[in-house]
Motif scaffolding. Structure first.
Motif, PDB file in Angstrom:
ATOM      1  N   ASP A 264      31.060  46.264  31.013  1.00  0.00           N
ATOM      2  CA  ASP A 264      31.099  45.793  29.341  1.00  0.00           C
ATOM      3  C   ASP A 264      30.310  44.300  29.825  1.00  0.00           C
ATOM      4  OD1 ASP A 264      32.120  44.786  27.019  1.00  0.00           O
ATOM      5  OD2 ASP A 264      32.124  43.237  27.046  1.00  0.00           O
TER       6      ASP A 264
ATOM      7  N   GLU B  90      31.311  41.235  29.605  1.00  0.00           N
ATOM      8  CA  GLU B  90      32.853  40.230  30.845  1.00  0.00           C
ATOM      9  C   GLU B  90      31.206  40.283  31.551  1.00  0.00           C
ATOM     10  OE1 GLU B  90      36.300  40.050  31.525  1.00  0.00           O
ATOM     11  OE2 GLU B  90      36.519  40.594  29.635  1.00  0.00           O
ATOM     12  N   PHE B  91      29.858  40.986  31.630  1.00  0.00           N
ATOM     13  CA  PHE B  91      29.720  40.864  32.736  1.00  0.00           C
ATOM     14  C   PHE B  91      28.066  39.628  31.834  1.00  0.00           C
ATOM     15  CE2 PHE B  91      28.211  44.784  35.208  1.00  0.00           C
ATOM     16  CZ  PHE B  91      29.644  44.670  35.528  1.00  0.00           C
ATOM     17  N   GLY B  92      29.230  39.024  30.683  1.00  0.00           N
ATOM     18  CA  GLY B  92      28.280  37.486  30.813  1.00  0.00           C
ATOM     19  C   GLY B  92      27.016  37.678  30.082  1.00  0.00           C
TER      20      GLY B  92
ATOM     21  N   LYS C 273      26.892  36.834  40.559  1.00  0.00           N
ATOM     22  CA  LYS C 273      27.582  35.660  40.537  1.00  0.00           C
ATOM     23  C   LYS C 273      29.234  35.537  40.256  1.00  0.00           C
ATOM     24  CE  LYS C 273      26.907  37.796  35.999  1.00  0.00           C
ATOM     25  NZ  LYS C 273      26.108  37.677  34.447  1.00  0.00           N
TER      26      LYS C 273
ATOM     27  N   PHE D  87      36.428  46.589  32.888  1.00  0.00           N
ATOM     28  CA  PHE D  87      35.158  45.433  33.369  1.00  0.00           C
ATOM     29  C   PHE D  87      33.595  45.871  32.647  1.00  0.00           C
ATOM     30  CE2 PHE D  87      38.806  42.918  35.475  1.00  0.00           C
ATOM     31  CZ  PHE D  87      38.891  42.226  34.308  1.00  0.00           C
TER      32      PHE D  87
ATOM     33  N   THR E 129      32.215  35.243  37.351  1.00  0.00           N
ATOM     34  CA  THR E 129      32.395  34.759  36.093  1.00  0.00           C
ATOM     35  C   THR E 129      34.099  34.399  35.985  1.00  0.00           C
ATOM     36  OG1 THR E 129      34.394  37.362  36.314  1.00  0.00           O
ATOM     37  CG2 THR E 129      31.764  38.191  35.999  1.00  0.00           C
ATOM     38  N   PRO E 130      34.115  34.254  34.924  1.00  0.00           N
ATOM     39  CA  PRO E 130      34.933  32.721  34.239  1.00  0.00           C
ATOM     40  C   PRO E 130      36.150  33.487  35.033  1.00  0.00           C
ATOM     41  CG  PRO E 130      33.895  33.401  32.399  1.00  0.00           C
ATOM     42  CD  PRO E 130      33.317  33.883  33.533  1.00  0.00           C
ATOM     43  N   ASN E 131      37.152  34.667  35.364  1.00  0.00           N
ATOM     44  CA  ASN E 131      38.215  35.547  35.626  1.00  0.00           C
ATOM     45  C   ASN E 131      37.974  35.332  37.725  1.00  0.00           C
ATOM     46  OD1 ASN E 131      36.416  37.026  35.831  1.00  0.00           O
ATOM     47  ND2 ASN E 131      37.709  38.534  34.574  1.00  0.00           N
TER      48      ASN E 131
ATOM     49  N   ILE F 187      30.103  39.781  40.497  1.00  0.00           N
ATOM     50  CA  ILE F 187      29.084  40.689  40.534  1.00  0.00           C
ATOM     51  C   ILE F 187      27.642  40.038  40.528  1.00  0.00           C
ATOM     52  CG2 ILE F 187      27.965  41.489  37.609  1.00  0.00           C
ATOM     53  CD1 ILE F 187      31.036  40.928  36.707  1.00  0.00           C
TER      54      ILE F 187
ATOM     55  N   ARG G 244      41.957  43.653  32.928  1.00  0.00           N
ATOM     56  CA  ARG G 244      42.313  43.105  31.956  1.00  0.00           C
ATOM     57  C   ARG G 244      42.573  43.260  30.548  1.00  0.00           C
ATOM     58  NH1 ARG G 244      36.500  45.904  28.378  1.00  0.00           N
ATOM     59  NH2 ARG G 244      36.955  44.003  26.860  1.00  0.00           N
TER      60      ARG G 244
ATOM     61  N   LEU H 190      35.566  37.657  39.317  1.00  0.00           N
ATOM     62  CA  LEU H 190      34.814  38.606  39.870  1.00  0.00           C
ATOM     63  C   LEU H 190      33.392  38.201  40.448  1.00  0.00           C
ATOM     64  CD1 LEU H 190      35.417  41.062  37.200  1.00  0.00           C
ATOM     65  CD2 LEU H 190      36.283  41.519  39.212  1.00  0.00           C
TER      66      LEU H 190
END
Lengths: 414, 414
Positions: free
Chosen positions: B372, B375-377, A99, B370, A101-103, A107, A414, A105
């Motif tokens: 966390d 952070e991982f959603g 997926k 990151f 992420t909003p920033n 993942i 971060r 990344l």
């Protein structure tokens, strides 16, 4: 360093090599192992004959001698098993849940090998090949510790397999057998933290208890099954009879065989006599609660111990319950978290049983005998996990792997 | 029965009750807990003041006193944390991979609660609320064992939470705090097989080692992180500088902070001086390999121990490597399986690093910070697993559950 820890260390030293192999390379090795086992069948039978002779000398019963025996058809079986494992899809490398992420990344969760898998097992030498093949296909090095009675057979099988691995240009230390079969050796293996990533005991309740209580490396418990068949008030009694007979008698020595029968009081007078008649065909000894004994006066009374017992034999406990809730409570109290079945016509009873019974596999209107990697479509299994961590139920190749998160960035902080 | 085992037994007795709750019921309880914590904030602060006074008397340093302190804003924080957990999707009950077997069985994998989750943690009392809320939402009873220094605060928080559970008409024993904080008490909890389904130690390396070596119940290791930043030959050195600075300095006391810098020899002469200048702004003490010391003569030499050290402070080991392979080998030798990052422009280097580094989270061009749950959603986390069994990386609600197979049949036998 002891011989056991040295073996573990050598396995750990090659885990990244085997972990990075492509599926085609792993399959080529598995096929080479199969061919080598067939080519060396006379060596295997000779080593096995020594184990069998020693077993007879030590007074092993014929059941154990049979489990120990490797004849031509069993050697064909283990070789074909390797080929079947080669044909299975490779779980390693699959990335799921990728997926953004909003920033920004990316993942993903990637399926990766465990590293080093330890397996402690009992008499059957074919486990040596089955376990090695599954661990290898799952991308992990393995450290196997078989039973004393099968040592010569296991050593011979392992040497053949290691030779095949080397003939493919790979380090033999991908596959390892422990030679030190003392208690101290077992304890060293169980405490090889940092070298062994997961330890799987395969065998009877005593072995599993010993490993769970001594190991400091992560353990997956397998195996013991005190499985119940609950015949509900609304059950189709003919269906119940077939399921009961199959679950109890089709193969009594396995962990997914039924060990206890629960019958709703409203059908007990009708069902118990026909159940007894059917089970009598296989000479099943029944241990009943007082109400059961009132209906079937010629059976033995059940003790508290009977309700918790995995007979693994033509023997069964029987109890009459007054409600579904009482059946569920009884099962959750005495079961070993393996497989449980209800026979019912009632939608709500089926759903409640599925929801509330605490076990690896919960069945409506089917035999508990289906809890099996092959039947579940996994192709092959290393055992049935009865614990809740990591894997529960049949463990196939997937359950022999773990995952890691992979993250693609573009300089994010971060 | 000891008080500890009695607590575990009481938790186990209600696990099926909490496990069967619907999401709306669980959320109602979590909101009631949040409200109750806010309503009783004076009681909490009073209990906390006693812990703090005792802590000062026992010479706790100001860092620990700060971790121990519950002021109004932290009480707001834990209450809001409960509301945030209530807002998370409920993982329990999801059925995945439902399939029809050739013989007509419908087999599905259902996500179900663990049962009883044990958590052993250190000083911060807000963990008492965070952990209880996550376990509750995941459908499991919890048995919590906090640190001695925070006992009065923890007891007060737990009593308020239990009161809120009861006010919702549910058994208070869904949430439990161990009062016996002796070593014997901890050992009893770690060996409560059959009562505790999984034990999660949350804290420093010493606590985690102690639990891993003593526990016979299944354990999920969390936390220690010897994380590396590897600056590849092709790295964008400005990006590397930002990532290094963020990973090392943004928050030094956390497990996903970087503890070691690896630099490819071809960029070392250029990168190391600017890296030193940047890290000097935060007064980071560097421990370098001989070649690093030759470039940065004013730093300390790194010992073997430095490479394996989780400083959790403004301190870092530095090593020059001659290849990506050497970097990967160094990381796989010294890391703790937490988070690792490469900074590179090279496609093949990125893929190789992702493939071969053995850790819970492997990054390309991003800070290790990151790793966390937030952070991982995942919304909230109970910790970061650094082991390979069951869960690896941040553990959210999903990782606090297990699964069982449910099978719908129509009378199938084997």
């Amino acid at each position: 360093m002891s011989a056991v820890l040295d073996t573990c260390r050598r396995a750990a030293a090659v885990k990244h090599t085997i972990g990075a192999l492509r599926t085609t390379e792993k399959n080529r090795v598995l096929l080479a192992i199969a061919d080598a086992l067939e080519a060396h069948r006379e060596d295997i039978k000779a080593a096995n004959a020594l184990d069998i002779a020693a077993g007879r000398e030590n007074g092993l019963n014929e059941g154990l001698i049979d489990r120990l025996t490797l004849d031509d058809s069993r050697i064909d079986g283990v070789a074909d098993g390797c080929r079947a494992v080669a044909a299975l899809p490779d779980p390693v490398g699959e990335v799921s849940e990728m997926k953004l992420t909003p920033n920004g990344l990316k993942i993903g969760k990637k399926r990766v090998p465990m590293g080093v898998i330890g397996i402690i097992y009992e008499s059957r030498p074919n486990v040596t090949v089955d376990a090695a093949a599954l661990c290898f296909k799952a991308g992990s090095a393995c450290v196997l510790r078989g039973g004393k009675e099968a040592y010569r057979s296991n050593r011979c099988l392992m040497d053949i397999m290691r030779g095949a691995v080397e003939s493919c240009g790979l380090p033999a230390d991908c596959l390892n057998l422990i030679d030190d079969l003392t208690h101290e050796g077992a304890n060293e293996m169980m405490r090889a933290n940092g070298l062994i990533d997961v330890l799987i005991p395969r065998g009877g309740a005593g072995l599993i208890r010993a490993v769970v209580s001594s190991a400091t490396v992560p353990v997956i418990e397998t195996g013991t099954g005190n499985c119940h068949i609950y015949v509900d008030a609304s059950a189709d009694l003919d269906m119940a009879l077939e399921i009961l007979n199959n679950a109890k008698c089709q193969r009594v020595s396995v962990c997914n065989a039924a060990e206890s029968l629960l019958v709703h009081s409203s059908v007990a007078e009708k069902f118990l006599p026909i159940a007894q008649r059917r089970l009598n065909e296989s000479h099943v000894i029944l241990h009943g609660c007082p109400r059961t004994c009132a209906i079937l006066p010629d059976i033995l009374p059940a003790t508290e111990e009977d309700y918790g017992k995995e007979y693994l034999d033509y023997e069964m406990s029987v109890k009459i319950v007054d409600s579904l809730d009482e059946a569920i409570e009884h099962i959750n109290r005495y079961n070993t978290g393996h497989s449980e079945a209800i026979v019912t016509h009632d939608y709500f009873a089926a759903q409640k049983f599925l929801d509330l019974v605490d076990a690896a596999a919960v069945y409506v209107n089917a035999s508990t005998r289906f809890t099996d990697g092959g039947e579940f479509g996994f192709g092959a299994e290393i055992g049935i996990s009865t614990q809740k961590l990591h894997a529960r139920g049949p463990m196939g190749l997937r359950e022999l792997t773990t995952n890691k998160y992979i993250i693609y960035g573009e300089g994010q902080i971060r």
